[in-house]
Scaffold this motif. Structure first.
Motif, PDB file in Angstrom:
ATOM      1  N   MET A  43       0.851  -1.194   0.000  1.00 46.12           N
ATOM      2  CA  MET A  43       0.000   0.000   0.000  1.00 46.12           C
ATOM      3  C   MET A  43       0.887   1.243   0.000  1.00 46.12           C
ATOM      4  N   LYS A  44       0.633   2.143  -0.951  1.00 42.83           N
ATOM      5  CA  LYS A  44       1.475   3.321  -1.084  1.00 42.83           C
ATOM      6  C   LYS A  44       0.611   4.552  -1.313  1.00 42.83           C
ATOM      7  N   LYS A  45       0.842   5.594  -0.520  1.00 38.60           N
ATOM      8  CA  LYS A  45       0.143   6.854  -0.717  1.00 38.60           C
ATOM      9  C   LYS A  45       0.802   7.611  -1.861  1.00 38.60           C
ATOM     10  N   ILE A  46      -0.025   8.133  -2.750  1.00 41.55           N
ATOM     11  CA  ILE A  46       0.514   8.735  -3.965  1.00 41.55           C
ATOM     12  C   ILE A  46      -0.091  10.124  -4.208  1.00 41.55           C
ATOM     13  N   THR A  47       0.478  10.827  -5.168  1.00 43.60           N
ATOM     14  CA  THR A  47      -0.052  12.117  -5.596  1.00 43.60           C
ATOM     15  C   THR A  47      -1.145  11.890  -6.633  1.00 43.60           C
ATOM     16  N   LEU A  48      -1.890  12.934  -6.917  1.00 47.72           N
ATOM     17  CA  LEU A  48      -2.935  12.836  -7.935  1.00 47.72           C
ATOM     18  C   LEU A  48      -2.307  12.650  -9.314  1.00 47.72           C
ATOM     19  N   GLU A  49      -1.128  13.217  -9.514  1.00 44.61           N
ATOM     20  CA  GLU A  49      -0.418  13.031 -10.788  1.00 44.61           C
ATOM     21  C   GLU A  49      -0.076  11.562 -11.007  1.00 44.61           C
ATOM     22  N   LYS A  50       0.350  10.889  -9.936  1.00 43.08           N
ATOM     23  CA  LYS A  50       0.647   9.461 -10.035  1.00 43.08           C
ATOM     24  C   LYS A  50      -0.631   8.668 -10.299  1.00 43.08           C
ATOM     25  N   ALA A  51      -1.717   9.065  -9.657  1.00 41.14           N
ATOM     26  CA  ALA A  51      -2.994   8.390  -9.888  1.00 41.14           C
ATOM     27  C   ALA A  51      -3.404   8.499 -11.353  1.00 41.14           C
ATOM     28  N   ALA A  52      -3.221   9.677 -11.928  1.00 36.11           N
ATOM     29  CA  ALA A  52      -3.542   9.870 -13.340  1.00 36.11           C
ATOM     30  C   ALA A  52      -2.673   8.985 -14.219  1.00 36.11           C
ATOM     31  N   SER A  53      -1.396   8.895 -13.880  1.00 32.92           N
ATOM     32  CA  SER A  53      -0.476   8.048 -14.643  1.00 32.92           C
ATOM     33  C   SER A  53      -0.905   6.586 -14.611  1.00 32.92           C
ATOM     34  N   LEU A  54      -1.339   6.132 -13.446  1.00 29.92           N
ATOM     35  CA  LEU A  54      -1.808   4.747 -13.313  1.00 29.92           C
ATOM     36  C   LEU A  54      -3.054   4.512 -14.153  1.00 29.92           C
ATOM     37  N   LEU A  55      -3.964   5.459 -14.151  1.00 33.36           N
ATOM     38  CA  LEU A  55      -5.188   5.328 -14.940  1.00 33.36           C
ATOM     39  C   LEU A  55      -4.878   5.322 -16.435  1.00 33.36           C
ATOM     40  N   LEU A  56      -3.937   6.141 -16.839  1.00 26.53           N
ATOM     41  CA  LEU A  56      -3.582   6.212 -18.249  1.00 26.53           C
ATOM     42  C   LEU A  56      -2.876   4.947 -18.739  1.00 26.53           C
ATOM     43  N   SER A  57      -2.264   4.214 -17.821  1.00 27.44           N
ATOM     44  CA  SER A  57      -1.481   3.039 -18.220  1.00 27.44           C
ATOM     45  C   SER A  57      -2.300   1.752 -18.243  1.00 27.44           C
ATOM     46  N   HIS A  58      -3.602   1.841 -17.971  1.00 21.69           N
ATOM     47  CA  HIS A  58      -4.472   0.667 -18.037  1.00 21.69           C
ATOM     48  C   HIS A  58      -5.696   0.970 -18.892  1.00 21.69           C
ATOM     49  N   ASP A  59      -6.410  -0.092 -19.273  1.00 20.28           N
ATOM     50  CA  ASP A  59      -7.485   0.093 -20.255  1.00 20.28           C
ATOM     51  C   ASP A  59      -8.851  -0.452 -19.858  1.00 20.28           C
ATOM     52  N   LYS A  60      -8.914  -1.342 -18.874  1.00 21.94           N
ATOM     53  CA  LYS A  60     -10.195  -1.966 -18.535  1.00 21.94           C
ATOM     54  C   LYS A  60     -10.434  -1.832 -17.031  1.00 21.94           C
ATOM     55  N   PHE A  61     -11.451  -1.030 -16.668  1.00 20.08           N
ATOM     56  CA  PHE A  61     -11.637  -0.624 -15.282  1.00 20.08           C
ATOM     57  C   PHE A  61     -12.975  -1.072 -14.690  1.00 20.08           C
ATOM     58  N   LYS A  62     -12.909  -1.469 -13.430  1.00 22.56           N
ATOM     59  CA  LYS A  62     -14.107  -1.645 -12.620  1.00 22.56           C
ATOM     60  C   LYS A  62     -14.009  -0.638 -11.490  1.00 22.56           C
ATOM     61  N   ILE A  63     -15.027   0.224 -11.383  1.00 26.53           N
ATOM     62  CA  ILE A  63     -15.017   1.301 -10.393  1.00 26.53           C
ATOM     63  C   ILE A  63     -15.984   0.925  -9.272  1.00 26.53           C
ATOM     64  N   LEU A  64     -15.463   0.798  -8.061  1.00 27.09           N
ATOM     65  CA  LEU A  64     -16.247   0.332  -6.923  1.00 27.09           C
ATOM     66  C   LEU A  64     -16.874   1.494  -6.155  1.00 27.09           C
ATOM     67  N   THR A  65     -18.157   1.347  -5.820  1.00 25.03           N
ATOM     68  CA  THR A  65     -18.846   2.313  -4.977  1.00 25.03           C
ATOM     69  C   THR A  65     -19.254   1.625  -3.683  1.00 25.03           C
ATOM     70  N   HIS A  66     -19.615   2.414  -2.669  1.00 23.97           N
ATOM     71  CA  HIS A  66     -19.960   1.813  -1.383  1.00 23.97           C
ATOM     72  C   HIS A  66     -21.452   1.491  -1.270  1.00 23.97           C
ATOM     73  N   ILE A  67     -21.800   0.696  -0.286  1.00 22.60           N
ATOM     74  CA  ILE A  67     -23.192   0.332  -0.056  1.00 22.60           C
ATOM     75  C   ILE A  67     -23.990   1.591   0.295  1.00 22.60           C
ATOM     76  N   TYR A  68     -25.291   1.577  -0.035  1.00 21.83           N
ATOM     77  CA  TYR A  68     -26.155   2.743   0.147  1.00 21.83           C
ATOM     78  C   TYR A  68     -25.475   3.969  -0.472  1.00 21.83           C
ATOM     79  N   PRO A  69     -25.124   3.910  -1.737  1.00 24.69           N
ATOM     80  CA  PRO A  69     -24.314   4.966  -2.355  1.00 24.69           C
ATOM     81  C   PRO A  69     -25.006   6.326  -2.329  1.00 24.69           C
ATOM     82  N   ASP A  70     -24.234   7.355  -2.014  1.00 21.20           N
ATOM     83  CA  ASP A  70     -24.752   8.715  -1.996  1.00 21.20           C
ATOM     84  C   ASP A  70     -24.328   9.445  -3.265  1.00 21.20           C
ATOM     85  N   GLY A  71     -24.653  10.732  -3.325  1.00 21.79           N
ATOM     86  CA  GLY A  71     -24.370  11.488  -4.530  1.00 21.79           C
ATOM     87  C   GLY A  71     -22.901  11.640  -4.839  1.00 21.79           C
ATOM     88  N   ASP A  72     -22.068  11.764  -3.815  1.00 18.12           N
ATOM     89  CA  ASP A  72     -20.635  11.919  -4.060  1.00 18.12           C
ATOM     90  C   ASP A  72     -20.030  10.624  -4.598  1.00 18.12           C
TER      91      ASP A  72
END
Length: 315
Positions: free
Chosen positions: A1-30
């Motif tokens: 587990m590593k804490k990262i910057t938003l720039e690193k997060a963007a880099s990780l997203l750009l380097s992959h192509d097939k995503f599953k985005i998880l939401t929490h139970i009783y999901p709210d607007g955010d």
């Protein structure tokens, strides 16, 4: 587990192509706003992305998925958004998921286990971070993304009334408003009520009890109450704010009975009382003025536990 910057997060997203985005139970607007905004952004890049929601998408948020269709693919990268703890991930959401690659959140109490974690506890809503991601992903704003981000920000700030609202929050909201029907979003989330919800609110007010010289107020809903009125999850939105609106109340506790002998607890506070620290006592968490947890037991037992614990925060 590593804490990262938003720039690193963007880099990780750009380097992959097939995503599953998880939401929490009783999901709210955010949570939903983050999920759909990120999914639409990734799809604009030619990637595949689905939003995993436990059960059906709450009907009041149906506009978020107006132009969304589930895609058929096997995910290779798992992202959680606005999920503060593993216990908030539902069974169907986690189907086929053995670990989380990237966590994007704004809860300072976050305990998610993921390969990479980005948490901005200064953000009023996790949707603020999604907005900040867009230029890093080289994605331009559109109606779907704007509606999702505005939904996330407005609902997590109580339409900009809660103390977590910052100048950045207003700046982001102003930036997305020209792209979406923000007036309609406000009407759906803060104005219109079903007749069933009005009846439920009237019934809930009769459950109100006060403790510690009126500093703590507790309300509840039971399965029998909801069955009698025919109310669903949509009608539950916003009920947690009722106790805190009462003059002199520093801690408002809303108990919502769920199947299996469990109560979902929402805590809203005033005057610097730490809702997050309170809910952490019961395995939950959240923000200083708004947090939640789940407690097993019957109505009287759970209420007694909560009220006893509240005394340590209010005396």
């Amino acid at each position: 587990m590593k804490k990262i910057t938003l720039e690193k997060a963007a880099s990780l997203l750009l380097s992959h192509d097939k995503f599953k985005i998880l939401t929490h139970i009783y999901p709210d607007g955010d949570c939903l706003g983050c999920g759909y905004a990120l999914a639409f952004a990734l799809r604009k890049l030619g990637k595949q992305a689905n939003v995993a929601v436990e059960g059906a998408l709450p009907s009041k948020f149906g506009y978020l998925a107006e132009h969304y269709e589930e895609q058929d693919f096997t995910p290779e990268y798992i992202v959680s958004v606005d999920v503060a703890a593993p216990s908030l991930l539902g069974e169907s959401v986690m189907q086929g998921v053995d670990h989380i690659d990237l966590c994007i959140d704004h809860h300072g109490t976050n305990t998610i286990t993921a390969d990479y974690i980005y948490v901005d506890s200064s953000a009023a809503a996790a949707a603020e971070s999604i907005w900040q991601l867009l230029p890093l992903l080289h994605v331009e704003m559109d109606e779907d993304i704007a509606a999702a981000i505005y939904t996330g920000i407005s609902t997590d700030t109580g339409c900009f009334c809660y103390s977590n609202t910052t100048s950045r929050t207003h700046h982001i909201a102003a930036g997305v408003m020209p792209f979406c029907d923000w007036n309609k979003i406000n009407y759906i989330n803060f104005v219109v009520k079903t007749r069933a919800k009005l009846k439920l609110e009237r019934m809930i007010l009769d459950t109100m009890s006060y403790y510690y010289d009126g500093k703590c107020a507790v309300i509840y809903t039971t399965l029998d109450m909801c069955e009698k009125l025919g109310t669903g999850d949509d009608e539950m939105e916003g009920l947690a704010s009722i106790p805190r609106q009462i003059e002199g109340v520093q801690m408002g506790i809303t108990m919502r009975e769920k199947a299996g002998g469990v109560f979902k607890i929402s805590v809203r506070t005033n005057d610097g009382v730490d809702a997050s620290a309170f809910c952490k006592l019961f395995g939950g968490g959240g923000h200083p003025a708004a947090a939640g947890c789940s407690v097993e037991g019957d109505l009287e037992t759970v209420r007694d536990k909560l009220v006893t614990a509240a005394g340590d925060f209010l005396r």
